[in-house]
Design a protein around this motif. Structure first.
Motif: not given
Length: 107
Positions: A80-86
């Motif tokens: 989820i954090q990676d998706q938000a960072a993207a």
């Protein structure tokens, strides 16, 4: 063989180290909660098993397998954090209140 407590012998169970092994005798399953009994009956119908006990066994095996194969919480959060960072950096000038007011027609 060590003496087996009467309660275990009476149900055809043998105590072996840390486990109790059934020796071929059936043990009745008593469900005292009516809602659990209803769920067991529903599982029996859906799974098309001969008994509620078999349906409960299958359902529990599936639940355990699902939980054991579920990725750890930290792994799920990382995704989820990676998706938000993207999505990119946060715009410091973005006015959330004005955006919501416009969206709801409260100009």
């Amino acid at each position: 063989m060590a003496e087996i407590p009467f309660t275990l012998q009476s149900y055809g169970l043998i105590y072996s180290g840390y486990s109790i092994v059934q020796t071929g005798y059936s043990m009745p399953l008593y469900v005292r909660d009516e809602s659990v009994n209803d769920l067991a009956a529903q599982a029996q119908r859906v799974l098309k098993t001969r008994t509620k006990t078999e349906a409960i066994r299958i359902a529990l095996e599936r639940a355990i397998s699902t939980e054991e194969n579920r990725p750890p919480l930290m792994e799920r959060l990382k995704k989820i954090q990676d998706q938000a960072a993207a999505l990119g950096p946060v715009d410091p000038d973005f006015d959330q209140k004005a955006y919501l007011d416009e969206m709801w027609g409260n100009n």
